[in-house]
Scaffold this active site. Sequence first.
Site, PDB file in Angstrom:
ATOM      1  N   SER A 234       0.822  -1.199   0.000  1.00 36.60           N
ATOM      2  CA  SER A 234       0.000   0.000   0.000  1.00 36.60           C
ATOM      3  C   SER A 234       0.866   1.264   0.000  1.00 36.60           C
ATOM      4  O   SER A 234       1.649   1.481  -0.931  1.00 36.60           O
ATOM      5  CB  SER A 234      -0.967  -0.042   1.183  1.00 36.60           C
ATOM      6  OG  SER A 234      -1.957   0.946   1.068  1.00 36.60           O
ATOM      7  N   ASP A 331     -10.273  -4.062  -4.148  1.00 32.44           N
ATOM      8  CA  ASP A 331      -9.458  -3.002  -3.569  1.00 32.44           C
ATOM      9  C   ASP A 331      -9.662  -1.714  -4.360  1.00 32.44           C
ATOM     10  O   ASP A 331      -9.543  -1.723  -5.590  1.00 32.44           O
ATOM     11  CB  ASP A 331      -7.985  -3.419  -3.629  1.00 32.44           C
ATOM     12  CG  ASP A 331      -7.043  -2.429  -2.949  1.00 32.44           C
ATOM     13  OD1 ASP A 331      -7.491  -1.348  -2.518  1.00 32.44           O
ATOM     14  OD2 ASP A 331      -5.845  -2.753  -2.867  1.00 32.44           O
ATOM     15  N   HIS A 361      -7.964  -5.198   0.053  1.00 29.73           N
ATOM     16  CA  HIS A 361      -6.790  -4.482   0.525  1.00 29.73           C
ATOM     17  C   HIS A 361      -6.394  -5.026   1.910  1.00 29.73           C
ATOM     18  O   HIS A 361      -7.249  -5.399   2.712  1.00 29.73           O
ATOM     19  CB  HIS A 361      -7.121  -2.991   0.642  1.00 29.73           C
ATOM     20  CG  HIS A 361      -5.934  -2.111   0.758  1.00 29.73           C
ATOM     21  ND1 HIS A 361      -5.162  -1.746  -0.321  1.00 29.73           N
ATOM     22  CD2 HIS A 361      -5.377  -1.510   1.839  1.00 29.73           C
ATOM     23  CE1 HIS A 361      -4.182  -0.956   0.079  1.00 29.73           C
ATOM     24  NE2 HIS A 361      -4.292  -0.800   1.392  1.00 29.73           N
TER      25      HIS A 361
END
Length: 389
Positions: A234, A331, A361
């Site tokens: 991320s 996501d 995610h």
Amino acid sequence: MSSRVGGATGDTAAGSERLRAVVRRLGAAGDVVQGVALRRLMGLPEGVQRRLVGRPVVRDGLTLATEIQLLFALQRLMGEDGLDAEDHASDEARRDLVRQARLASGNPPIGGSHDLVVDGAAGPLDARLYIPRALLRASEVPGGLTPLSGTADPLLIWYHGGGMLRGDLDSHDAVCRVLAEEAGCRVLSVAYRLAPEHPFPAGADDAFAAYRWVLRNAAGIGADPERVALGGDSAGAYLAAVASLEAVAAGMAPAYQLLVYPVTDWGALAADRESRSRKLFDAGFLLTRDFMNAAEAAYLGSADPDDPRLNLHRAELAGLPPTYVCTAGFDPLRDEGERFVEELRAAGVEVTHQRFAPLIHAFVHLMGGRESRGALSAIATALRRGLVG
């Protein structure tokens, strides 16, 4: 790693009652018991999980993993808000992320680890070095292990996720353990400065400074400076990419990149250039629009959202090392990550891409689920192939 999903779980009455009974028993239990129970529930046979959660969740032609549906149902019944916390960067929110990561991940085995300090751009940064059992030898203490002396092993520098607002060495401890053990390389996790206390470019500067420190001090941490990879999940994947870009420009390119569901555009919301997946999955699948708005505002500050170190789609990508990118089907960041893959290929970069279609995610933390844990193993396999050989 919790989220509210509204009616997305498709509960049946019988399944809901069974889940409520589980939640009632867990309510008074401590974190250790809750964590063990959560991981066991996520590891139940898929058919059993389906009876608990009801009909599948389908969006954009994809079916959400049943283990993720079950996780969301449990957490909704327990009243947990996860990334929907009102103050995203409060001490309480940061502690809660660590707690939830530990519940979901457990404590995977590792040969050895120890804390140290590396240079950041404006001062020292905490870091943690992981050494897999394959790179240890028996010590003089019966049953003990010690690092092999004089080695120059492949090393992954890992930058944790958390939206540049949260995350630390402990929130991603389990992930680093698995990567080190399954890839057979050393892993150095670096705790960079967070926003809003330290907006752009603090975190990006720290990421590159830590990489430079590793190259200067490789012998002291048993690393081969010619086999150093940069990686993260991320926001951490974004930092790895930015550090790689700066390293290439400075003539010290890393050997490999490992980018797990990366953020690639920190000005997407402010500049009204949201991808389709940001709109499709902006609520109910952990990473919400509310959190992304807060993260973008805190990290961007007054910076230009078109700066190539904030919008990677404007960066010069030629010369980057071989790169692995994975995305998750459910996501919000999926489409920008996959756009970045195509841009890397167009720039002549060797790229391997995997989309884990049923997942969300932050799936790397969900060690109890078959789909999630299998995806983390696939990431470790890519790292082994790309860096270790």
